[in-house]
Design a protein around this motif. Structure first.
Motif, PDB file in Angstrom:
ATOM      1  N   VAL A 171       0.854  -1.178   0.000  1.00 40.73           N
ATOM      2  CA  VAL A 171       0.000   0.000   0.000  1.00 40.73           C
ATOM      3  C   VAL A 171       0.891   1.229   0.000  1.00 40.73           C
ATOM      4  CG1 VAL A 171      -1.796   1.277   1.219  1.00 40.73           C
ATOM      5  CG2 VAL A 171      -1.796  -1.225   1.264  1.00 40.73           C
ATOM      6  N   ALA A 172       0.623   2.165  -0.938  1.00 39.65           N
ATOM      7  CA  ALA A 172       1.387   3.415  -1.025  1.00 39.65           C
ATOM      8  C   ALA A 172       0.424   4.573  -1.069  1.00 39.65           C
ATOM      9  CB  ALA A 172       2.277   3.419  -2.269  1.00 39.65           C
ATOM     10  N   GLY A 173       0.872   5.736  -0.466  1.00 40.66           N
ATOM     11  CA  GLY A 173       0.018   6.904  -0.456  1.00 40.66           C
ATOM     12  C   GLY A 173       0.726   8.091   0.155  1.00 40.66           C
ATOM     13  N   THR A 174      -0.071   9.113   0.444  1.00 36.79           N
ATOM     14  CA  THR A 174       0.478  10.341   1.027  1.00 36.79           C
ATOM     15  C   THR A 174      -0.369  10.744   2.216  1.00 36.79           C
ATOM     16  OG1 THR A 174      -0.862  11.704  -0.471  1.00 36.79           O
ATOM     17  CG2 THR A 174       1.367  11.135  -1.191  1.00 36.79           C
ATOM     18  N   ALA A 175       0.235  11.578   3.106  1.00 33.48           N
ATOM     19  CA  ALA A 175      -0.467  12.077   4.283  1.00 33.48           C
ATOM     20  C   ALA A 175       0.119  13.440   4.640  1.00 33.48           C
ATOM     21  CB  ALA A 175      -0.328  11.105   5.444  1.00 33.48           C
ATOM     22  N   SER A 176      -0.664  14.200   5.383  1.00 36.46           N
ATOM     23  CA  SER A 176      -0.203  15.543   5.770  1.00 36.46           C
ATOM     24  C   SER A 176       0.779  15.511   6.917  1.00 36.46           C
ATOM     25  CB  SER A 176      -1.411  16.402   6.147  1.00 36.46           C
ATOM     26  OG  SER A 176      -2.127  15.795   7.222  1.00 36.46           O
ATOM     27  N   SER A 177       0.817  14.389   7.683  1.00 35.40           N
ATOM     28  CA  SER A 177       1.741  14.291   8.810  1.00 35.40           C
ATOM     29  C   SER A 177       2.113  12.833   9.021  1.00 35.40           C
ATOM     30  CB  SER A 177       1.106  14.869  10.077  1.00 35.40           C
ATOM     31  OG  SER A 177      -0.017  14.090  10.450  1.00 35.40           O
ATOM     32  N   GLU A 178       3.248  12.655   9.707  1.00 31.74           N
ATOM     33  CA  GLU A 178       3.689  11.303  10.030  1.00 31.74           C
ATOM     34  C   GLU A 178       2.733  10.643  11.023  1.00 31.74           C
ATOM     35  OE1 GLU A 178       7.623  11.697  11.477  1.00 31.74           O
ATOM     36  OE2 GLU A 178       8.519  11.631   9.462  1.00 31.74           O
ATOM     37  N   GLY A 179       2.135  11.431  11.912  1.00 29.75           N
ATOM     38  CA  GLY A 179       1.234  10.867  12.901  1.00 29.75           C
ATOM     39  C   GLY A 179       0.051  10.140  12.243  1.00 29.75           C
ATOM     40  N   LYS A 180      -0.479  10.715  11.167  1.00 30.62           N
ATOM     41  CA  LYS A 180      -1.588  10.069  10.484  1.00 30.62           C
ATOM     42  C   LYS A 180      -1.149   8.760   9.819  1.00 30.62           C
ATOM     43  CE  LYS A 180      -4.272  14.272   9.623  1.00 30.62           C
ATOM     44  NZ  LYS A 180      -4.903  15.127   8.608  1.00 30.62           N
ATOM     45  N   ILE A 181       0.118   8.759   9.365  1.00 27.33           N
ATOM     46  CA  ILE A 181       0.624   7.531   8.750  1.00 27.33           C
ATOM     47  C   ILE A 181       0.728   6.428   9.805  1.00 27.33           C
ATOM     48  CG2 ILE A 181       2.602   6.488   7.600  1.00 27.33           C
ATOM     49  CD1 ILE A 181       3.145   9.199   6.290  1.00 27.33           C
ATOM     50  N   PHE A 182       1.288   6.779  10.982  1.00 24.53           N
ATOM     51  CA  PHE A 182       1.417   5.778  12.041  1.00 24.53           C
ATOM     52  C   PHE A 182       0.043   5.316  12.561  1.00 24.53           C
ATOM     53  CE2 PHE A 182       5.663   7.963  12.834  1.00 24.53           C
ATOM     54  CZ  PHE A 182       6.368   6.985  12.140  1.00 24.53           C
ATOM     55  N   ARG A 183      -0.892   6.297  12.649  1.00 28.16           N
ATOM     56  CA  ARG A 183      -2.228   5.924  13.099  1.00 28.16           C
ATOM     57  C   ARG A 183      -2.887   4.956  12.105  1.00 28.16           C
ATOM     58  NH1 ARG A 183      -6.016  10.639  13.118  1.00 28.16           N
ATOM     59  NH2 ARG A 183      -4.119  11.617  13.928  1.00 28.16           N
ATOM     60  N   TYR A 184      -2.685   5.171  10.811  1.00 27.28           N
ATOM     61  CA  TYR A 184      -3.229   4.281   9.771  1.00 27.28           C
ATOM     62  C   TYR A 184      -2.619   2.889   9.897  1.00 27.28           C
ATOM     63  CZ  TYR A 184      -4.347   2.511   5.088  1.00 27.28           C
ATOM     64  OH  TYR A 184      -4.779   1.748   4.022  1.00 27.28           O
ATOM     65  N   ALA A 185      -1.311   2.832  10.191  1.00 24.59           N
ATOM     66  CA  ALA A 185      -0.651   1.534  10.349  1.00 24.59           C
ATOM     67  C   ALA A 185      -1.206   0.793  11.559  1.00 24.59           C
ATOM     68  CB  ALA A 185       0.855   1.721  10.475  1.00 24.59           C
ATOM     69  N   ARG A 186      -1.433   1.529  12.678  1.00 19.77           N
ATOM     70  CA  ARG A 186      -1.974   0.884  13.871  1.00 19.77           C
ATOM     71  C   ARG A 186      -3.400   0.360  13.605  1.00 19.77           C
ATOM     72  NH1 ARG A 186       0.602   5.292  16.473  1.00 19.77           N
ATOM     73  NH2 ARG A 186      -1.384   6.439  16.534  1.00 19.77           N
ATOM     74  N   ASP A 187      -4.207   1.122  12.866  1.00 17.48           N
ATOM     75  CA  ASP A 187      -5.576   0.669  12.563  1.00 17.48           C
ATOM     76  C   ASP A 187      -5.557  -0.600  11.709  1.00 17.48           C
ATOM     77  OD1 ASP A 187      -6.560   2.787  13.970  1.00 17.48           O
ATOM     78  OD2 ASP A 187      -6.911   4.049  12.196  1.00 17.48           O
ATOM     79  N   LEU A 188      -4.603  -0.689  10.770  1.00 13.97           N
ATOM     80  CA  LEU A 188      -4.507  -1.898   9.949  1.00 13.97           C
ATOM     81  C   LEU A 188      -4.115  -3.107  10.796  1.00 13.97           C
ATOM     82  CD1 LEU A 188      -2.752  -0.523   6.715  1.00 13.97           C
ATOM     83  CD2 LEU A 188      -5.123  -1.293   6.943  1.00 13.97           C
ATOM     84  N   ARG A 189      -3.178  -2.891  11.787  1.00 11.47           N
ATOM     85  CA  ARG A 189      -2.764  -4.010  12.644  1.00 11.47           C
ATOM     86  C   ARG A 189      -3.929  -4.474  13.524  1.00 11.47           C
ATOM     87  NH1 ARG A 189       1.923  -0.643  13.500  1.00 11.47           N
ATOM     88  NH2 ARG A 189       3.728  -1.451  12.342  1.00 11.47           N
TER      89      ARG A 189
END
Length: 224
Positions: A178-196
């Protein structure tokens, strides 16, 4: 000589029929008797015998009408006609039986050929049925796999809403990228935690994060 010593008077009997002068009824007594024997003496005022019998000798008596004399010849003719008709039907039946007997070998040959064709078709149907079962099993497996893929993609897209913007999703076997963009690193980490925590993926690896104040791009490696 008729009166004799008795002294009785004698007169001729009155004729029961009217006859012209000169007519001698004695010559036609039998005819007159037969014609008048059915008359009633009381009404006609004549006296003659009521005994109703034919006085002619049996040789001259006309034969009585017998229904058997009519029915026997008619029945005989009808019987002969029925016998002839039955004989004709028997001949036709024998001819038909002969033709049928001659057609039996050809019919048996045709039946044998049809039985062989049916056996070959059954064999083909058996092999085709096995192939159809195999294809059906494959189709069922593919449909199950597609259902799983659809559920995985649905979770990836649903969890990304409000956090990141997906650029591409590639899935192969039990893994996905999965590849994409986000406005902040926090949103990227939050997305990863939701997937886990979603439970559909056993491992979620953050392959890369790059960017700065203008935004960040990321890439995840997901494993079932």
């Amino acid at each position: 000589s008729v009166v004799g010593p008795a002294g009785y008077s004698v007169s001729p009997l009155p004729s029961p029929v009217e006859s012209p002068e000169g007519f001698n009824p004695n010559e036609f007594m039998i005819n007159i008797g037969l014609a008048l024997k059915e008359l009633q003496p009381v009404k006609e005022e004549a006296n003659f015998s009521l005994v109703n019998f034919n006085a002619l000798p049996e040789v001259y008596v006309p034969p009585r009408f017998s229904i058997a004399r009519v029915l026997v010849p008619v029945g005989f003719v009808i019987g002969i006609g029925l016998i002839i008709l039955l004989a004709i039907l028997i001949q036709y039946t024998r001819a038909d039986i002969g033709r049928l007997h001659s057609d039996v070998p050809a019919a048996e040959t045709t039946v044998t050929q049809r039985q062989m064709e049916i056996a070959a078709l059954r064999a083909q149907i058996g092999s085709t049925g096995a192939i159809a079962d195999e294809l059906n099993n494959r189709i069922v497996t593919i449909e199950r796999g597609n259902a799983i893929i659809d559920q995985d993609l649905h979770e990836i897209v649903t969890l990304a809403e409000g956090k990141v913007a997906l650029g591409s999703v590639n899935r192969a076997g039990n893994s996905a990228t999965v590849a994409g963009t986000a406005s902040s690193e926090g949103k990227i980490f939050r997305y990863a935690r939701d997937l886990r925590s979603g439970g559909r993926f056993s491992e979620v690896w953050i392959s890369s994060i790059s960017g700065g104040d203008g935004g960040f791009s990321f890439e995840f490696a997901l494993t079932k």
